[in-house]
Design a protein around this motif. Sequence first.
Motif, PDB file in Angstrom:
ATOM      1  N   SER A 100      20.435  -4.009   2.186  1.00 29.90           N
ATOM      2  CA  SER A 100      21.297  -3.330   3.158  1.00 29.90           C
ATOM      3  C   SER A 100      20.789  -3.599   4.570  1.00 29.90           C
ATOM      4  CB  SER A 100      21.321  -1.830   2.872  1.00 29.90           C
ATOM      5  OG  SER A 100      20.061  -1.289   3.183  1.00 29.90           O
ATOM      6  N   ALA A 101      21.505  -3.063   5.551  1.00 27.09           N
ATOM      7  CA  ALA A 101      21.161  -3.350   6.949  1.00 27.09           C
ATOM      8  C   ALA A 101      19.780  -2.833   7.314  1.00 27.09           C
ATOM      9  CB  ALA A 101      22.212  -2.724   7.857  1.00 27.09           C
ATOM     10  N   GLY A 102      19.379  -1.685   6.748  1.00 25.22           N
ATOM     11  CA  GLY A 102      18.102  -1.073   7.105  1.00 25.22           C
ATOM     12  C   GLY A 102      16.890  -1.749   6.495  1.00 25.22           C
ATOM     13  N   ASN A 103      17.070  -2.433   5.400  1.00 21.42           N
ATOM     14  CA  ASN A 103      15.979  -3.122   4.668  1.00 21.42           C
ATOM     15  C   ASN A 103      14.822  -2.193   4.322  1.00 21.42           C
ATOM     16  OD1 ASN A 103      16.689  -5.485   7.087  1.00 21.42           O
ATOM     17  ND2 ASN A 103      17.175  -5.843   4.957  1.00 21.42           N
ATOM     18  N   SER A 104      15.081  -0.894   4.239  1.00 22.24           N
ATOM     19  CA  SER A 104      13.996   0.053   3.954  1.00 22.24           C
ATOM     20  C   SER A 104      14.136   0.603   2.538  1.00 22.24           C
ATOM     21  CB  SER A 104      14.033   1.226   4.938  1.00 22.24           C
ATOM     22  OG  SER A 104      13.769   0.768   6.233  1.00 22.24           O
ATOM     23  N   GLY A 105      13.035   0.751   1.876  1.00 19.66           N
ATOM     24  CA  GLY A 105      13.054   1.321   0.535  1.00 19.66           C
ATOM     25  C   GLY A 105      11.738   2.007   0.225  1.00 19.66           C
ATOM     26  N   TYR A 106      11.724   2.740  -0.855  1.00 20.10           N
ATOM     27  CA  TYR A 106      10.487   3.421  -1.232  1.00 20.10           C
ATOM     28  C   TYR A 106      10.340   3.427  -2.744  1.00 20.10           C
ATOM     29  CZ  TYR A 106      13.810   7.196  -2.046  1.00 20.10           C
ATOM     30  OH  TYR A 106      14.888   7.917  -2.475  1.00 20.10           O
ATOM     31  N   GLY A 161       1.417  -4.587  -8.055  1.00 19.99           N
ATOM     32  CA  GLY A 161       0.059  -4.488  -7.525  1.00 19.99           C
ATOM     33  C   GLY A 161       0.016  -4.541  -6.010  1.00 19.99           C
ATOM     34  N   GLU A 162      -1.132  -4.133  -5.463  1.00 12.90           N
ATOM     35  CA  GLU A 162      -1.279  -4.061  -4.006  1.00 12.90           C
ATOM     36  C   GLU A 162      -1.105  -5.438  -3.357  1.00 12.90           C
ATOM     37  OE1 GLU A 162      -4.884  -2.129  -2.921  1.00 12.90           O
ATOM     38  OE2 GLU A 162      -4.353  -1.977  -0.803  1.00 12.90           O
ATOM     39  N   SER A 163      -1.643  -6.459  -4.036  1.00 15.37           N
ATOM     40  CA  SER A 163      -1.552  -7.812  -3.473  1.00 15.37           C
ATOM     41  C   SER A 163      -0.094  -8.260  -3.378  1.00 15.37           C
ATOM     42  CB  SER A 163      -2.345  -8.789  -4.347  1.00 15.37           C
ATOM     43  OG  SER A 163      -1.891  -8.700  -5.687  1.00 15.37           O
ATOM     44  N   LEU A 164       0.694  -7.880  -4.376  1.00 16.03           N
ATOM     45  CA  LEU A 164       2.112  -8.250  -4.367  1.00 16.03           C
ATOM     46  C   LEU A 164       2.850  -7.498  -3.266  1.00 16.03           C
ATOM     47  CD1 LEU A 164       4.455  -9.770  -5.818  1.00 16.03           C
ATOM     48  CD2 LEU A 164       4.772  -7.727  -7.187  1.00 16.03           C
ATOM     49  N   CYS A 165       2.498  -6.210  -3.095  1.00 13.69           N
ATOM     50  CA  CYS A 165       3.213  -5.375  -2.119  1.00 13.69           C
ATOM     51  C   CYS A 165       2.866  -5.749  -0.675  1.00 13.69           C
ATOM     52  CB  CYS A 165       2.902  -3.902  -2.348  1.00 13.69           C
ATOM     53  SG  CYS A 165       3.525  -3.294  -3.917  1.00 13.69           S
ATOM     54  N   LYS A 202       2.310  10.434  -4.441  1.00 13.25           N
ATOM     55  CA  LYS A 202       2.400   9.754  -3.148  1.00 13.25           C
ATOM     56  C   LYS A 202       3.526   8.718  -3.211  1.00 13.25           C
ATOM     57  CE  LYS A 202      -2.429  10.287  -1.806  1.00 13.25           C
ATOM     58  NZ  LYS A 202      -3.692   9.601  -1.548  1.00 13.25           N
ATOM     59  N   THR A 203       3.996   8.346  -2.051  1.00 12.12           N
ATOM     60  CA  THR A 203       5.138   7.420  -2.016  1.00 12.12           C
ATOM     61  C   THR A 203       4.812   6.232  -1.109  1.00 12.12           C
ATOM     62  OG1 THR A 203       6.624   9.299  -2.284  1.00 12.12           O
ATOM     63  CG2 THR A 203       7.612   7.239  -1.536  1.00 12.12           C
ATOM     64  N   ALA A 204       5.033   5.044  -1.659  1.00  6.95           N
ATOM     65  CA  ALA A 204       4.830   3.821  -0.866  1.00  6.95           C
ATOM     66  C   ALA A 204       6.137   3.479  -0.151  1.00  6.95           C
ATOM     67  CB  ALA A 204       4.419   2.669  -1.776  1.00  6.95           C
ATOM     68  N   LEU A 205       6.044   3.188   1.148  1.00  5.17           N
ATOM     69  CA  LEU A 205       7.231   2.876   1.952  1.00  5.17           C
ATOM     70  C   LEU A 205       7.300   1.370   2.191  1.00  5.17           C
ATOM     71  CD1 LEU A 205       6.863   5.749   4.574  1.00  5.17           C
ATOM     72  CD2 LEU A 205       8.150   5.778   2.437  1.00  5.17           C
ATOM     73  N   PHE A 206       8.500   0.817   2.068  1.00  2.00           N
ATOM     74  CA  PHE A 206       8.680  -0.636   2.172  1.00  2.00           C
ATOM     75  C   PHE A 206       9.691  -0.981   3.269  1.00  2.00           C
ATOM     76  CE2 PHE A 206       6.535  -2.442  -1.565  1.00  2.00           C
ATOM     77  CZ  PHE A 206       6.200  -1.272  -2.222  1.00  2.00           C
ATOM     78  N   GLN A 207       9.366  -2.002   4.007  1.00  5.38           N
ATOM     79  CA  GLN A 207      10.295  -2.544   5.001  1.00  5.38           C
ATOM     80  C   GLN A 207      10.379  -4.041   4.764  1.00  5.38           C
ATOM     81  OE1 GLN A 207      11.702  -0.517   7.495  1.00  5.38           O
ATOM     82  NE2 GLN A 207      12.994  -2.244   8.079  1.00  5.38           N
ATOM     83  N   ASN A 208      11.577  -4.556   4.626  1.00  2.00           N
ATOM     84  CA  ASN A 208      11.778  -5.979   4.308  1.00  2.00           C
ATOM     85  C   ASN A 208      10.980  -6.400   3.076  1.00  2.00           C
ATOM     86  OD1 ASN A 208      13.516  -6.551   6.490  1.00  2.00           O
ATOM     87  ND2 ASN A 208      11.756  -6.569   7.858  1.00  2.00           N
ATOM     88  N   GLY A 209      10.886  -5.509   2.115  1.00  2.00           N
ATOM     89  CA  GLY A 209      10.201  -5.817   0.865  1.00  2.00           C
ATOM     90  C   GLY A 209       8.695  -5.737   0.921  1.00  2.00           C
TER      91      GLY A 209
END
Lengths: 377, 387
Positions: A193-199, A113-117, A218-225
């Motif tokens: 990983s070093a970049g801490n980026s995920g989608y 959910g949005e609150s978690l993200c 659409k794609t949600a982009l994540f940095q440090n979770g």
Amino acid sequence: MRSKKSILYYLCILLFLLIAFFSNDFNLVNVQKTAIITAIAIDKEEDGFSLTALIANPASQGGSEGGAKTGQTADGYAAVQGQGKTVAEALEDVNAKTGWYPKLVFCRVLLLGESLCSGNVFDALDYFLRSDYAADDPLLAATDGKASELLQAKPPLKAAVSEAIEKVLSDQPKRVGAVLTASLRPFAISYFSAGNSGYMPLIVKETGKDGDVFNASKTALFQNGRRIGVLDEKGTFALSCIKNPLRLAAYTVQSQGEENTLLIKQNQRKLRFLLDGDEPTMRINLTLYAEWTDAANSQPLEALSSREKQSALYTNAGNVLSEQIQSTFAYCKSIGFDAFDAIGKLQKYENNHFARLKDSLVQRLQLQITVRFAPVR
Amino acid sequence: MTNNSLGAPCLRTNSQRITARQLAFFTAFLLPVGKLLELPSLLTAYAGGDLLIAALLGLTIEFIPFCCLLFLCKRSKTAPIEALERRCGAPTARIFCGVYGLFLLSYAVLPLLDLEKFSHAAFSDTSPTFFIFAPFFVLCGFICTKGLSAYGRAADLLPVLFLLPILGLIGMSLSEADFTRLLPVMEKPLTVSLKAVWKTTAYFSCSGLLLPMMSAYQYRDGDEKKLLPAFGVGAALTLLFLATFFAVFGLTGEKEHYAVMKLAQYFPALKFVGRIDLLLVYTLSVWLFYYTALPIHLFTECFTRCFSIRKKWMIASISSVALLLFTLFCNKYNNAFHAFFAEAMPPVFLLFSVLLPIAFLLLFGRKRQGRYENNQKREETEVHREE
């Protein structure tokens, strides 16, 4: 064995162990008495987590269990909600409410959910990485608003919600570049990983006349979770061309005043990370083998084999896609998202400069891209 | 159990020998089995991407005592414990066997606890009762009543029944493996890798098993040409397995216990045909059972010799039942045992599995002469005649 007594002793031990061995249920599962979780939606609440499990139970067709907050979905499925300070506790709450203690190893979909993200999603995902009794590679998707609402959807053809979502997040939309799918393991690897980026895909429910359908383009982009941005459909396709092998992906582009569709049969991707002094560059060579498959207006036969027309179409398609990739890269750069794992490449191939450049790398990174559409030979 | 040329009880009879070929298979394919369960996740936790460096150091630490034992057998033409007995007398050898037996018993703890957890995870979807694992102790007790040559005969099956599943699992995992995850090499200081080896010493102490095992082996000229490459094959398989594990899981491997069970689970075809990779895992489980029973078996041999007990089945039964009870009541302290073996036990393991073989070579590694050599020649002639 040296004596008859020893055989006797061994037979006694064997008998004891056989009795003990045959006194359990051998993990045989009575299908009518068990329950299987097929999808989980997790939302963050002020005092912990709210977990909604979509439970398949052959015996549950009649209605919801007493006391539990349940929502009936497709036949044989029930969405049961539990609360807890941790995900494990919320899951135990589901178990306690239903009394089913459903199996988690068949859970194929995790909705966040949005609150978690808005916080670190690994506050919740850690449980699935650690548990030996949960499949460690379920499909992931983020939602706008509450994730639990998606599990209340009513898909057409009486399909279970989890099946409908799984179809949208399957390999087929990934191959055509429509969805940037993600599962827990690669997402976790990129997080650590070093970049801490995920989608992961951003999934939304669209209500129609025949029922609810799901869209994950659409794609949600994540940095440090933490969710830091969203790519639109075009951005998703642009990143798919670089990240994933495409098969039979339709790409529509305007050329000479009308819309044409190219069917991409293969994409060759070459990514090279270069460091010139302190100037990092990502050089991408993308070749897409495609055939001209359709146009908005009917074409005469000569046009179909016209080299000039095709050449202009392919050149134009290359330019348009190149612009899309560059604008996607610019957006990612603006939000600090490491779209092409440049930090990971810096760590692997230019480790001497890693400590010095890792923090500013995304902002300093330049993109050199060559996109070429080529006819299928 | 027979007496040796000096009249003391001996671990070896002429019909209970392990040939160089069997010992080579044993070294190449059975000793790496102990490194397939928890070691990959532990090395990932301690050394991260440098797990191969740590493993290389650990294997080197194993290789040195292995060479020492082999060289000892070559120079003295006798097994290590027999060499001790001849030089220091039968009582000393018996005391040594007793103490060494206790070490072997402690050696058995981690493999046993790992195997119990692994068998529950691999063979069941949920948490089963303990007694699913209990029949292992019947097998273990049975194995312990056999001579060491039983391992030699089992080793003859290893090239096929170990290589096929392990290479199959590695092959199935390649579609998800990204070997660039191992880069950069030596990212962390060497001390990190050394610390990782220190904490996982219990998994790099296989030479500790070879010392009593060598009692069933008779060196012949040229055996080192088989045994040294065999160790290399085992080490290469271990490194390949660890590299593939990290290539698949990356740093998340820290959380992936029982690596052998999970390595191939992402093979694309498994989505449609189910977990057929588990057939390969189950084949490997047979060797895991054998490997776990080995220190218990060697403990039985040592204690039988220490107390001159002729009824080996008694020690075998008592040790099997005791370990069953130990596993039954102590498996819930798995983490505590792992922490204890990582923090407190490395010196003990280094002493028995590294320093002791080196000391044996230094003390007894001189060429034998006179009466002992004649006795040895006589023994060898008997063996040749029997063959």
